[in-house]
Design a protein around this motif. Sequence first.
Motif, PDB file in Angstrom:
ATOM      1  N   PHE A  25       0.853  -1.186   0.000  1.00 58.57           N
ATOM      2  CA  PHE A  25       0.000   0.000   0.000  1.00 58.57           C
ATOM      3  C   PHE A  25       0.890   1.237   0.000  1.00 58.57           C
ATOM      4  O   PHE A  25       1.932   1.277   0.658  1.00 58.57           O
ATOM      5  CB  PHE A  25      -0.923   0.017   1.226  1.00 58.57           C
ATOM      6  N   SER A  26       0.480   2.223  -0.726  1.00 58.15           N
ATOM      7  CA  SER A  26       1.267   3.449  -0.805  1.00 58.15           C
ATOM      8  C   SER A  26       1.141   4.254   0.480  1.00 58.15           C
ATOM      9  O   SER A  26       0.246   4.025   1.300  1.00 58.15           O
ATOM     10  CB  SER A  26       0.795   4.303  -1.986  1.00 58.15           C
ATOM     11  N   GLU A  27       2.032   5.224   0.634  1.00 56.26           N
ATOM     12  CA  GLU A  27       1.963   6.111   1.792  1.00 56.26           C
ATOM     13  C   GLU A  27       0.641   6.862   1.802  1.00 56.26           C
ATOM     14  O   GLU A  27       0.040   7.051   2.876  1.00 56.26           O
ATOM     15  CB  GLU A  27       3.136   7.092   1.751  1.00 56.26           C
ATOM     16  N   GLU A  28       0.158   7.272   0.617  1.00 60.77           N
ATOM     17  CA  GLU A  28      -1.113   7.994   0.545  1.00 60.77           C
ATOM     18  C   GLU A  28      -2.272   7.099   0.996  1.00 60.77           C
ATOM     19  O   GLU A  28      -3.177   7.543   1.712  1.00 60.77           O
ATOM     20  CB  GLU A  28      -1.358   8.490  -0.883  1.00 60.77           C
ATOM     21  N   LEU A  30      -2.112   4.484   3.062  1.00 62.20           N
ATOM     22  CA  LEU A  30      -2.007   4.233   4.497  1.00 62.20           C
ATOM     23  C   LEU A  30      -2.420   5.455   5.305  1.00 62.20           C
ATOM     24  O   LEU A  30      -2.941   5.319   6.421  1.00 62.20           O
ATOM     25  CB  LEU A  30      -0.575   3.822   4.851  1.00 62.20           C
ATOM     26  N   ASN A  31      -2.211   6.629   4.785  1.00 65.49           N
ATOM     27  CA  ASN A  31      -2.598   7.839   5.509  1.00 65.49           C
ATOM     28  C   ASN A  31      -4.106   8.004   5.623  1.00 65.49           C
ATOM     29  O   ASN A  31      -4.583   8.848   6.390  1.00 65.49           O
ATOM     30  CB  ASN A  31      -1.987   9.074   4.849  1.00 65.49           C
ATOM     31  N   THR A  32      -4.883   7.208   4.864  1.00 64.21           N
ATOM     32  CA  THR A  32      -6.346   7.273   4.986  1.00 64.21           C
ATOM     33  C   THR A  32      -6.877   6.363   6.091  1.00 64.21           C
ATOM     34  O   THR A  32      -8.054   6.431   6.430  1.00 64.21           O
ATOM     35  CB  THR A  32      -7.010   6.862   3.662  1.00 64.21           C
ATOM     36  N   ARG A  33      -6.010   5.518   6.658  1.00 63.39           N
ATOM     37  CA  ARG A  33      -6.463   4.587   7.703  1.00 63.39           C
ATOM     38  C   ARG A  33      -6.766   5.360   8.983  1.00 63.39           C
ATOM     39  O   ARG A  33      -6.041   6.287   9.358  1.00 63.39           O
ATOM     40  CB  ARG A  33      -5.410   3.523   7.977  1.00 63.39           C
ATOM     41  N   THR A  34      -7.783   4.926   9.681  1.00 64.79           N
ATOM     42  CA  THR A  34      -8.202   5.628  10.910  1.00 64.79           C
ATOM     43  C   THR A  34      -7.817   4.886  12.176  1.00 64.79           C
ATOM     44  O   THR A  34      -7.887   5.448  13.273  1.00 64.79           O
ATOM     45  CB  THR A  34      -9.711   5.864  10.897  1.00 64.79           C
ATOM     46  N   TRP A  58       2.313   7.878  16.209  1.00 60.36           N
ATOM     47  CA  TRP A  58       1.198   6.960  16.021  1.00 60.36           C
ATOM     48  C   TRP A  58       1.043   6.662  14.528  1.00 60.36           C
ATOM     49  O   TRP A  58       1.000   7.570  13.701  1.00 60.36           O
ATOM     50  CB  TRP A  58      -0.099   7.552  16.561  1.00 60.36           C
ATOM     51  N   LEU A  59       0.958   5.384  14.195  1.00 60.49           N
ATOM     52  CA  LEU A  59       0.675   4.933  12.837  1.00 60.49           C
ATOM     53  C   LEU A  59      -0.658   4.191  12.856  1.00 60.49           C
ATOM     54  O   LEU A  59      -0.842   3.276  13.666  1.00 60.49           O
ATOM     55  CB  LEU A  59       1.781   3.993  12.334  1.00 60.49           C
ATOM     56  N   HIS A  60      -1.566   4.579  11.982  1.00 53.96           N
ATOM     57  CA  HIS A  60      -2.900   3.975  11.963  1.00 53.96           C
ATOM     58  C   HIS A  60      -3.029   3.007  10.787  1.00 53.96           C
ATOM     59  O   HIS A  60      -2.557   3.277   9.677  1.00 53.96           O
ATOM     60  CB  HIS A  60      -3.970   5.064  11.872  1.00 53.96           C
ATOM     61  N   TYR A  61      -3.677   1.885  11.061  1.00 56.31           N
ATOM     62  CA  TYR A  61      -3.946   0.869  10.057  1.00 56.31           C
ATOM     63  C   TYR A  61      -5.441   0.540  10.116  1.00 56.31           C
ATOM     64  O   TYR A  61      -6.206   1.214  10.824  1.00 56.31           O
ATOM     65  CB  TYR A  61      -3.098  -0.380  10.319  1.00 56.31           C
ATOM     66  N   ARG A 103       5.765   5.190   5.520  1.00 60.93           N
ATOM     67  CA  ARG A 103       5.673   6.430   6.289  1.00 60.93           C
ATOM     68  C   ARG A 103       6.891   6.646   7.183  1.00 60.93           C
ATOM     69  O   ARG A 103       7.048   7.715   7.782  1.00 60.93           O
ATOM     70  CB  ARG A 103       4.391   6.437   7.116  1.00 60.93           C
ATOM     71  N   LEU A 104       7.751   5.615   7.304  1.00 60.41           N
ATOM     72  CA  LEU A 104       8.947   5.718   8.129  1.00 60.41           C
ATOM     73  C   LEU A 104      10.186   5.485   7.283  1.00 60.41           C
ATOM     74  O   LEU A 104      10.144   4.804   6.257  1.00 60.41           O
ATOM     75  CB  LEU A 104       8.910   4.663   9.259  1.00 60.41           C
ATOM     76  N   LYS A 105      11.302   6.036   7.746  1.00 57.34           N
ATOM     77  CA  LYS A 105      12.585   5.742   7.118  1.00 57.34           C
ATOM     78  C   LYS A 105      12.988   4.310   7.465  1.00 57.34           C
ATOM     79  O   LYS A 105      12.523   3.734   8.457  1.00 57.34           O
ATOM     80  CB  LYS A 105      13.650   6.715   7.608  1.00 57.34           C
ATOM     81  N   ASN A 106      13.880   3.735   6.681  1.00 61.25           N
ATOM     82  CA  ASN A 106      14.312   2.366   6.932  1.00 61.25           C
ATOM     83  C   ASN A 106      14.959   2.203   8.298  1.00 61.25           C
ATOM     84  O   ASN A 106      14.815   1.160   8.953  1.00 61.25           O
ATOM     85  CB  ASN A 106      15.283   1.904   5.839  1.00 61.25           C
ATOM     86  N   ASP A 107      15.701   3.230   8.766  1.00 64.33           N
ATOM     87  CA  ASP A 107      16.370   3.109  10.058  1.00 64.33           C
ATOM     88  C   ASP A 107      15.470   3.524  11.220  1.00 64.33           C
ATOM     89  O   ASP A 107      15.934   3.700  12.345  1.00 64.33           O
ATOM     90  CB  ASP A 107      17.664   3.929  10.076  1.00 64.33           C
ATOM     91  N   GLU A 108      14.160   3.667  10.947  1.00 66.74           N
ATOM     92  CA  GLU A 108      13.187   3.957  12.003  1.00 66.74           C
ATOM     93  C   GLU A 108      12.265   2.763  12.258  1.00 66.74           C
ATOM     94  O   GLU A 108      11.325   2.870  13.040  1.00 66.74           O
ATOM     95  CB  GLU A 108      12.345   5.177  11.619  1.00 66.74           C
ATOM     96  N   GLN A 109      12.530   1.634  11.597  1.00 68.33           N
ATOM     97  CA  GLN A 109      11.710   0.446  11.752  1.00 68.33           C
ATOM     98  C   GLN A 109      12.594  -0.790  11.641  1.00 68.33           C
ATOM     99  O   GLN A 109      13.761  -0.694  11.240  1.00 68.33           O
ATOM    100  CB  GLN A 109      10.593   0.424  10.710  1.00 68.33           C
ATOM    101  N   PRO A 110      12.087  -1.964  12.014  1.00 70.16           N
ATOM    102  CA  PRO A 110      12.931  -3.169  11.966  1.00 70.16           C
ATOM    103  C   PRO A 110      13.379  -3.502  10.546  1.00 70.16           C
ATOM    104  O   PRO A 110      12.803  -3.043   9.561  1.00 70.16           O
ATOM    105  CB  PRO A 110      12.009  -4.259  12.518  1.00 70.16           C
TER     106      PRO A 110
END
Length: 739
Positions: A25-28, A30-34, A58-61, A103-110
Motif C-alpha cells: 500500500f502506498s503512503e497515501e 495508508l494515511n487514509t487509515r483511521t 502513532w501509525l494507523h492501520y 511512512r517511516l525511514k528504513n532506520d526507524e523500523q525493523p
Amino acid sequence: MAQENRADEVAVQGGLEGVRSTSPFSEEELNTRTGHRPDFLGGGITLPLPDAGGTQIWLHYTHFSILMDRARRQALLTVVDIDGAKWVNIKRRKPDVWYPDPRLKNDEQPERDFFQKADPSFNPARNDFGFGHLVRRQDPNYDEPGDDEAAERSEYETFYLTNASPQAESLNSGPWNTLEDIVLDDLKKTLRIPAVVLTGPIFDKKPPLLHGVFPIPRDYWKIVAWRSGNELAAVGWRQRQPDGVMPDALESVSVPFDGKAGEAWLIPIEEIAALTGLDLALYAAADTYRMRVLGFEGVEAAAPAFPLPVRASDLLMAETLLLGDDPPTPAPLPARGLAARMEVSSDSTAGIPAMAETWSGPGDEDYWTDITEDDVAAAAAAEGSTLESADAAPTVSWAADADSIDHAHLVPTPASGAFSLRAEDLDLLAALNDLPVDEAGDTPVLFGLRGCAIIMDHNQSAGEVTLRDRRPDHLAPRCVLGVWNRRAGSVHVFPGSTVPDRRAVVSWKASRRSGNLLPTGLYRYVVGPHATLRKDGTLNSRPGCFLLRNASGDKRVVVVRRSNDDLAYDLADMTDRTAPGDNIHPTFFLQPTDFSSFGCQTVVGTADSGGNHKGAWAEFRAAAGLQDKEGTPGKPYLYMLLTGTEAMLASAVRRNGLLGDIQARRALRRLRFGSKGDAVLRLQARLGLPKRDGDFGSFTAESLNALQRGLPPKNRCDGIWTPDLDAALGWGVFSSFGV
C-alpha cells in the motif's frame, strides 16, 4: 481484494523470502487509515490513544493503531479493535511476507536481519528471535458497512514490520500464541462481543541489543478491555522471554516463564503502566485484578497465575461482568476459635531456660522434610497420589489485616500498589525500629519483605527497585528477599518466601513437632550447611546457606507463632519461645510455583549436597558475598525481616519529602525482636524484667506478648511495641519519634 496479488508484484529484499522491499500500500493509501476508534466499545465509553512523545509516532492501520518508537525502531504499544460478532476468518498466506511502512525511514523500523541473521553475542548458530506479531494476524479481521474488503485488508496490514517484535520462537509459537488463541477464539465463537486489546514490550533500563542496534524486550504484556453494562472492565497479564535466549549476564528475576506452555501471569494494570511509562489510567481504573485474586477483607487468596488453557469467558469473568452484576462475594475465612487457644510449647524444645538466648538441644529442624521438585514429580507420577492429598490446601489461608500479627499494628493499611525502594528506605526502617544494622560493618545486610512482589529488579533500574505490596498465601513464594549493601548504597531483590508452606501449617496442627511463622524483626545468622534427614534416614546437607545459629553452632532462641485450632496465623495464635532453626535456604524449585519451608526463609532456586547453587538463590548468595560453594562457614550476617507494607510506607515518606514529619515517622516507629537501645531498656524496665540489657531478645518478646494478651481485646498479641500502645499505657517508652 484489489491488493491481493501485490505481494507477487514486489521484489524480495536481498533475495531472501520473508521481507519485501516495498509496501503493498502506498503512503497515501495508508494515511487514509483511521486505526483504533476511541468509541469502539459503545455505551458512552471512550478510550483515546495515549499521547506520543519524543521520538514516538502513532501509525494507523485498518482497525488498529501502533505507537512506534523510531529511536528503538519498534512499537511501544499496539491498540486493536476486535469485533467478535462480525469477525471473518482469513486464510493465511504461505510463507509469511512482511513489509516496511513507507511512512517511516528504513532506520526507524525493523529490518530483515533482526529476525533472520544470527548474532554471535546471543547465539552464533541461529537467530532465536522471530517475527512476533503484536497485533495478532486475525485480531482486526471484520468488515465494515460498505467496505467488504476491510477484514482482508486489516489482516494484510498486520504484516508491516512496525507490528513485528523480536519474540523468542518458543514464546511466540508456545504459550503467548496459546493465550492469544484462547482470547480470540472465545471472543468470536462464544462471547461474540467487541473488545479492545492493547499489547506491548517491556524493556530493561539497558536492554541487550541484537546486532548492536535492536533492543530486545525482556517481557511482553497484554490488556483486554470490554464493556460490562455501561462500565469499562479490563484485565492485564505479562509473560517473559524464556530463559536461555538472552545473554546469561542479563538474566533477571522478573515474572517467570517455565520454557513451555506454562502459565499466563495476571498482574495489576497499574504495574504495566509503571513498567512501561504509558498512560493507562483509564484501564487501571477498570481493572478486575482485585476481584480475581483478593479474598476476604482485602486479603489476597491466590497467586495471580491462571493455568492454561482457560476459556476467554473465564479470563474475562464473562458470567459476572458481561451481565453487569456485582462482583462475587469471597467466602469468609475459617472461624478462629479464639476461646479454645492455649499456650503449648513444642515437644522438641520444652526445657529451654527462661533467660537463655541460645539452645544446643533438639529443635524443629529434627522433624524437617524438604519437598523438592523431584518429590513433586514423583508424587504426580504415582496414580492417585499427590503431595497435596494430605495438605488440606483449600483451608490454609492468610489472616485478614486486622487479625494479622504482621499488619494489625498498621491498620488501617493503605491501598497497596507499586512503589520504588532504595537503600535509604531500608535505613529509615532500621532507624525507626531501633534495629542495629550498623553492627554488620561492611558485611551486607540480608532482608526479607513479607508479602511483596518484584516489578522491576536491580538489573532493570540502577539505584532502586520497584516492588508491590501484597499478601502471602503458603502456596507459592509471594515475598521478596534481598541484599542491602550499606557501603555501596545498593539494593538487590529476589523472589522468595518468608512464611511456612502449606504442608508445614498442617504439620504443626497435626503433630506439634514443627511448622512455625517467624515474626518480623532482626535476626542473626551464620553461614553453614542446611541439613535435613532423607526418607532413608541419611543426612542431606546443602553447604553455603545461612543458619539461625551462633558461631559455636548453637541454635538461637526466638519467639515464633504456631496455630493449633485452624490453618491460619493470627493475633490469637499461640507464641512459642523456641529454637526452630529457621534457616535461609533455596525453595528447592527453580520456578516460583511451590516452596519447601517449615518456617525457614527461602529464595527461589535450588542447591544440592555438592554445593551447586542455581536460580535466583545463586544470585542472592553472590550478592551477599558468597563466592564459592560453601561461602565462609561461620561468617555472621544480620537479617532484617519486615513487611512489604512497611517498605511501601517508608518509600512514601521519602518520595513525599516527609522524613522530618513527626506523624509520618510515628506511623513506622516500632520496637520488636532484635531492636536495641535506650527505648528497649525503658520497655524492659516497664515490663519488670530481671535482666535489662536494652536488647529485645526472646525473653523480652515473650514478656511483651504475655502483657498484650491481658489487654483488651483479650488474647490478642503480636509482640510489637507501638506509639499507640505506649500512649495508651502512659509508659513513656518512646521519648521522641525517629530517635
